[in-house]
Scaffold this motif. Structure first.
Motif, mmCIF file in Angstrom:
data_model
loop_
_atom_site.group_PDB
_atom_site.id
_atom_site.type_symbol
_atom_site.label_atom_id
_atom_site.label_comp_id
_atom_site.label_asym_id
_atom_site.label_seq_id
_atom_site.Cartn_x
_atom_site.Cartn_y
_atom_site.Cartn_z
ATOM 1 N N ARG A 9 -15.610 67.161 -44.275
ATOM 2 C CA ARG A 9 -14.501 66.319 -43.781
ATOM 3 C C ARG A 9 -14.458 66.309 -42.249
ATOM 4 O O ARG A 9 -14.153 65.297 -41.636
ATOM 5 N N GLN A 10 -14.778 67.462 -41.641
ATOM 6 C CA GLN A 10 -14.799 67.526 -40.172
ATOM 7 C C GLN A 10 -15.883 66.582 -39.644
ATOM 8 O O GLN A 10 -15.674 65.856 -38.669
ATOM 9 N N ALA A 11 -17.058 66.598 -40.296
ATOM 10 C CA ALA A 11 -18.163 65.741 -39.830
ATOM 11 C C ALA A 11 -17.761 64.276 -39.949
ATOM 12 O O ALA A 11 -17.988 63.473 -39.025
ATOM 13 N N LEU A 12 -17.129 63.939 -41.075
ATOM 14 C CA LEU A 12 -16.684 62.557 -41.272
ATOM 15 C C LEU A 12 -15.677 62.174 -40.183
ATOM 16 O O LEU A 12 -15.794 61.122 -39.541
ATOM 17 N N ALA A 13 -14.706 63.053 -39.950
ATOM 18 C CA ALA A 13 -13.654 62.762 -38.964
ATOM 19 C C ALA A 13 -14.258 62.573 -37.577
ATOM 20 O O ALA A 13 -13.894 61.658 -36.841
ATOM 21 N N ARG A 14 -15.194 63.437 -37.253
ATOM 22 C CA ARG A 14 -15.764 63.364 -35.904
ATOM 23 C C ARG A 14 -16.652 62.135 -35.749
ATOM 24 O O ARG A 14 -16.842 61.642 -34.638
ATOM 25 N N SER A 15 -17.194 61.613 -36.856
ATOM 26 C CA SER A 15 -17.962 60.376 -36.692
ATOM 27 C C SER A 15 -17.015 59.183 -36.560
ATOM 28 O O SER A 15 -17.238 58.302 -35.743
ATOM 29 N N VAL A 16 -15.912 59.175 -37.332
ATOM 30 C CA VAL A 16 -14.971 58.045 -37.193
ATOM 31 C C VAL A 16 -14.292 58.074 -35.815
ATOM 32 O O VAL A 16 -14.065 57.040 -35.203
ATOM 33 N N LEU A 17 -13.995 59.278 -35.317
ATOM 34 C CA LEU A 17 -13.268 59.399 -34.039
ATOM 35 C C LEU A 17 -14.227 59.744 -32.897
ATOM 36 O O LEU A 17 -13.844 60.429 -31.950
ATOM 37 N N ALA A 66 -12.738 61.262 -49.839
ATOM 38 C CA ALA A 66 -13.195 61.071 -48.462
ATOM 39 C C ALA A 66 -12.944 59.636 -48.004
ATOM 40 O O ALA A 66 -12.660 59.390 -46.832
ATOM 41 N N SER A 67 -13.028 58.675 -48.950
ATOM 42 C CA SER A 67 -12.834 57.265 -48.561
ATOM 43 C C SER A 67 -11.412 57.058 -48.024
ATOM 44 O O SER A 67 -11.195 56.279 -47.094
ATOM 45 N N GLN A 68 -10.432 57.771 -48.606
ATOM 46 C CA GLN A 68 -9.048 57.641 -48.115
ATOM 47 C C GLN A 68 -8.950 58.198 -46.696
ATOM 48 O O GLN A 68 -8.292 57.628 -45.834
ATOM 49 N N LEU A 69 -9.617 59.334 -46.502
ATOM 50 C CA LEU A 69 -9.578 59.940 -45.168
ATOM 51 C C LEU A 69 -10.204 58.993 -44.145
ATOM 52 O O LEU A 69 -9.642 58.766 -43.066
ATOM 53 N N GLU A 70 -11.342 58.421 -44.516
ATOM 54 C CA GLU A 70 -12.051 57.527 -43.597
ATOM 55 C C GLU A 70 -11.156 56.329 -43.237
ATOM 56 O O GLU A 70 -11.032 55.962 -42.071
ATOM 57 N N LYS A 71 -10.489 55.794 -44.262
ATOM 58 C CA LYS A 71 -9.605 54.651 -44.047
ATOM 59 C C LYS A 71 -8.465 55.044 -43.093
ATOM 60 O O LYS A 71 -8.154 54.330 -42.148
ATOM 61 N N GLY A 72 -7.850 56.182 -43.363
ATOM 62 C CA GLY A 72 -6.731 56.645 -42.536
ATOM 63 C C GLY A 72 -7.165 56.896 -41.100
ATOM 64 O O GLY A 72 -6.477 56.494 -40.146
ATOM 65 N N LEU A 73 -8.307 57.547 -40.944
ATOM 66 C CA LEU A 73 -8.786 57.856 -39.586
ATOM 67 C C LEU A 73 -9.157 56.583 -38.836
ATOM 68 O O LEU A 73 -8.964 56.486 -37.620
ATOM 69 N N SER A 74 -9.688 55.588 -39.567
ATOM 70 C CA SER A 74 -10.048 54.329 -38.900
ATOM 71 C C SER A 74 -8.805 53.654 -38.335
ATOM 72 O O SER A 74 -8.839 53.069 -37.250
ATOM 73 N N VAL A 75 -7.703 53.752 -39.090
ATOM 74 C CA VAL A 75 -6.439 53.179 -38.593
ATOM 75 C C VAL A 75 -6.039 53.890 -37.296
ATOM 76 O O VAL A 75 -5.716 53.249 -36.285
ATOM 77 N N VAL A 76 -6.105 55.218 -37.299
ATOM 78 C CA VAL A 76 -5.722 55.989 -36.108
ATOM 79 C C VAL A 76 -6.654 55.637 -34.947
ATOM 80 O O VAL A 76 -6.207 55.388 -33.817
#
Ligand SMILES: Cc1ncc(COP(=O)(O)O)c(C=O)c1O
Length: 476
Positions: free
Chosen positions: A377-385, A451-461
């Motif tokens: 999840r950290q890797a995903l977050a850091r790629s989106v952000l 993870a798809s929900q997290l990606e969606k949420g982080l993309s909004v942020v």
């Protein structure tokens, strides 16, 4: 043709042959398992009674009973003319399909990145197996009788083993006191070392649950300065002297919310300060198991000046409500009196399941899976952000601490995100005092199952931060 926004029905083939008991129960149990492990996500439309009866070669009445049983457990909900749907466990009061909206709305609803919960479904099988093993224990009934307020010695021994495995902390079972969750451990420890009206030193930004306990106990919170590496021992000494404080609550490893972990030098310095000025440290270590190799706990460095509190809520399951306190022997009677007054005896059933997970070696495997999930999840977050500064936020923990660029105001970001269905928390939520607060937000990564929900949420942020004008309320 199916109506617009109507989800397709899944073809579901549960394995029921190996399950004991009546067929309808076996089908309901298989449903529960497949919902927990994500095979049947929220919003899924289940087969009709007739179709499933045909597939499983059972009567329609059996399927009706199985669905009724699952509905009684809050797992699914039916709607005349629309079918039977898997409910979102986070919205237990309303059937997912009630929204009549898009699949996205039905499946996701609010993307809540504000709660430091952990996705539990990868470990559903381990929990089921442990619970079944507990049911067979010959000493189960004996464990369910009244115990001393400190807890049954066998269970305290399991926690002592867990502390050795996860925190590299070696204590005798008699030094472990069972509490109801980390929150109960905090209440017990703080009640033991403070009186109403006392001052409690805390980190400049601190856990919201601590503030609730302090309010309940009538304590005055005094925030102590931190830098990027956590609490400053000199500032602790100064604040203690200035305010006549005798207790400090802190999270030395993976601090919530800033993610800071104190260096060994600072840990030693903090223990020295505590000894020098007569300060009792309440060390909260609920996230400590995520940091490997585990840094020495303050308790290991200063067992005479530290009350160590933690729980299995992040490492195993919050519902086990298994918390514990380890502290100096002279405080034991006082701690036992408080436990007797508040809970009388620990909630043993949860602790027995926890002990089973620990004794079987499963707890270590679950903790490893949690660390792997955090890393994913950290890797995903850091790629989106990727455009943002996350250098100060530790990769090991379940949340991100995100300092914002100057042109983005945290309260507007939080509001803008919420308007778009994403919940995050402003630094202000963690501030115990009235002083200046860092322009930052906390984003929890594991509270959503997919993870798809997290990606969606982080993309909004991310898009709100890249286009700060969109967050501004000053349109009209
Ligand atoms: C720092 C900290 N301490 C304690 C707790 C409470 O844990 P429990 O669920 O075991 O009561 C939490 C929960 O998020 C936490 O973040």
């Amino acid at each position: 043709m199916r109506a617009m926004n109507q989800p397709a029905t899944v073809r579901w083939q549960p394995a029921i042959a190996h399950r004991p008991g009546p067929l309808y129960r076996a089908i309901a149990a298989a449903l529960a398992e497949d919902i927990a492990n994500g095979t049947l996500p929220p919003g899924t439309r289940l087969p009709t009674h007739r179709d499933l009866a045909w597939d499983l070669k059972v009567t329609v009445g059996t399927i009706t009973r199985a669905y009724q049983e699952a509905e009684r457990q809050g797992l699914i909900g039916g709607e005349v003319g629309r079918g039977t749907f898997v409910r979102d466990p986070r919205r237990l009061t309303e059937p997912v399909a009630d929204t009549g909206g898009t699949l996205m709305e039905m499946n996701v609803g609010l993307i809540d990145l504000s709660v430091n919960a952990t996705a539990l479904w990868p470990d559903a099988g381990a929990l089921t197996a442990a619970t079944q093993a507990v049911a067979q224990r010959p000493d189960l009934v004996a464990l369910m009788s009244y115990q001393t307020p400190l807890g049954h010695p066998r269970l305290r021994a399991a926690i002592a083993d867990w502390l050795a495995d996860s925190a590299n902390m070696h204590v005798a079972p008699e030094q472990v006191l069972l509490a109801v969750g980390g929150q109960g451990a905090m209440l017990t420890a703080l009640s033991a070392v403070t009186r109403p009206g006392d001052t409690l030193l805390v980190e400049q930004l601190t856990y919201t649950g601590l503030r609730a306990v302090a309010l309940h106990l009538g304590l005055r919170l005094v925030p102590v300065a931190m830098d990027a590496h956590g609490l400053l021992p000199d500032a602790v000494e100064q604040a203690a002297r200035a305010h006549g404080a005798h207790a400090l609550y802190c999270m030395p490893t993976l601090q919530n919310p800033t993610t800071a972990t104190l260096s060994l030098d600072r840990r030693r310095a903090l223990v020295d300060v505590a000894r020098r000025i007569g300060l009792m440290i309440i060390e909260d270590d609920v996230y400590g198991f995520l940091k490997q190799p585990a840094p020495p706990t303050l308790y290991s460095l200063g067992p005479d000046v530290t009350l160590y509190i933690s729980s299995l809520s992040k490492s195993l399951f919050p519902g086990l409500r298994t918390g514990y306190v380890v502290g100096p022997r002279p405080l034991f009677d006082r701690l036992a009196t408080i436990l007797r007054a508040t809970v009388l005896a620990p909630a043993h059933l949860g602790v027995v399941v926890a002990a089973e997970l620990i004794d079987s070696g499963e707890a270590v495997r679950i903790a490893q899976r949690r660390r792997a999930l955090v890393a994913e999840r950290q890797a995903l977050a850091r790629s989106v952000l990727s455009g943002l500064d996350l250098t100060g936020s530790d990769h090991a923990v379940t949340h991100l601490w995100l300092p914002l660029p100057e042109n983005v105001r945290r309260e507007e970001l939080v509001r803008g995100a919420l308007e778009r269905g994403v919940k995050i928390t402003s630094a202000d939520g963690f501030s115990p005092g009235k002083g200046e607060v860092q322009n930052a937000v906390r984003i929890c990564l594991l509270g959503v199952d997919h993870a798809s929900q997290l990606e969606k949420g982080l993309s909004v942020v991310e898009s709100l931060i890249s286009n700060p004008v969109a967050t501004s309320a000053a349109w009209v």
